[in-house]
Design an enzyme around this catalytic site. Sequence first.
Site, PDB file in Angstrom:
ATOM      1  CD  GLU A 184      44.861  47.870  39.072  1.00 45.55           C
ATOM      2  OE1 GLU A 184      44.017  46.950  38.975  1.00 45.55           O
ATOM      3  OE2 GLU A 184      45.978  47.810  38.536  1.00 45.55           O
ATOM      4  CB  CYS A 212      38.450  45.274  43.423  1.00 52.98           C
ATOM      5  SG  CYS A 212      38.425  47.051  43.724  1.00 52.98           S
TER       6      CYS A 212
END
Length: 477
Positions: A246, A281
């Site tokens: 990720e 993110c």
Amino acid sequence: MMKRAYVAGEWVATGRTMDVVNPFDGQVVDTVALCSTAEIDQALHKAVVAQGETARLAPYQRAEILARIRDGIANQREAFERTLSLENGKTLAESRLEIARSIATFDIAVGEATRIYGEAYDLGINAMAGGRQALVRRFPIGVVSAIAPFNFPMNLAIHKIAPALACGCSVVLKPASKTPLTALMLAEVVQQSGWPAGGFSVLPCDRTAGQMLVSDERIKLLSFTGSPEVGWQMKRDAGKKKVVLELGGNAGLIVDKDVRDWDWLINRAVLGAFYQCGQVCISVQRIFLHQEIMGEFRARFKKAAEALQPGDPLDPQTTLGPIIDSNNRKRLQEWVQEALDQGAELVTGHSVAPIGQGNSMTATILEEVNSSCRIAADEAFGPVVTLSAVESMEEAFQRVNESRFGLQCGLFTNDFDTVLHGFNTLEVGGVIHNDVPSFRVDCMPYGGVKDSGLGREGVKYAMNDMLEDRILVYRNR
């Protein structure tokens, strides 16, 4: 008092230590033991031994353990929240939300631990398999190496730990060097839960020692959240094991001209862009606006961004916490200046907070940014947003897809045909309708394409990579 590392059920003083520093005021919050390859080797050895025990736990037993961990966090909620703000710089409101999500993630795992299904079917689809039946079951893959980032040191670690425990996998966790305290608090909760002692470790360590948690062959799955450069190198170093990455991005937010609720739009855009000082993110980094609403959006967004209050994360009045360290604040200032030097216009921001407010930085909005500038092309990971006018939604989709990243994209429109077209066109892991790309709940599949990563998180979806199918073929007598 120094916090010891948690090595396979034992609290270990390693002879080396590391200070954890408050990013707001630079004060030492606590000191933790720093693990070497010796402690990591011990943790991995015991994790492999414990794997036999964790794999034999019945689904109801894993669910009961996960429930005890969930309740243990909830019982110490305020301590977790305060520690999180001290080590990470989140505002108290942001820390409360992360701990609430951490509890929710374990709660989801409680249910998923009892829903690991196999299948049985007749293999006699042709003469070669006549009289044979198949029984397929899913088994835990083995030891999981979890490497967590600083920005959500609790919940993003739990997004690796909870699915692994639900599957019956041993776990070794490397917390981010800047934020190991909540992970060690979690280890105390796990220790009291009934999970086999050797099946869980929390190993604060530097990157050199931590490389063992990438390359060691005893590990069967590596799950990493962090920067693309580090993540893809880890995949190259990981060898034969499964890898889930990720890796973030430069998330786009697209706004059509048919805005009905300006207050909702602006409130969500400000939250998406500046929540946790943009260190997320899926933080809003690039906003693409239909040219007919550019002026009104800019004015409203600017006013809301300027109302954010930098300051001490423990002060309830603070709405914009600090950047994690001075190096990242300096990097952001340089990236903003680069864009300005290439013709971008400053809407607001681009200043550091007064002396005494640590690594704080004001919310910054840029316009007319060259798409090749680092503040647009790379992951900012800070409180900086770019605005761009577009003539159509098709142009906006194209601009979003020009990025080397593809994590999530927000799409504000009241035309459902546009929603479906965006879903089919945007090269991202998730499209969020009438909200920001920063939206995430812990049961949904979450992950990206292109440089944003590999695989999916979300408890049920993470478990898919932590389980392996095994078939029994048997003959009717």
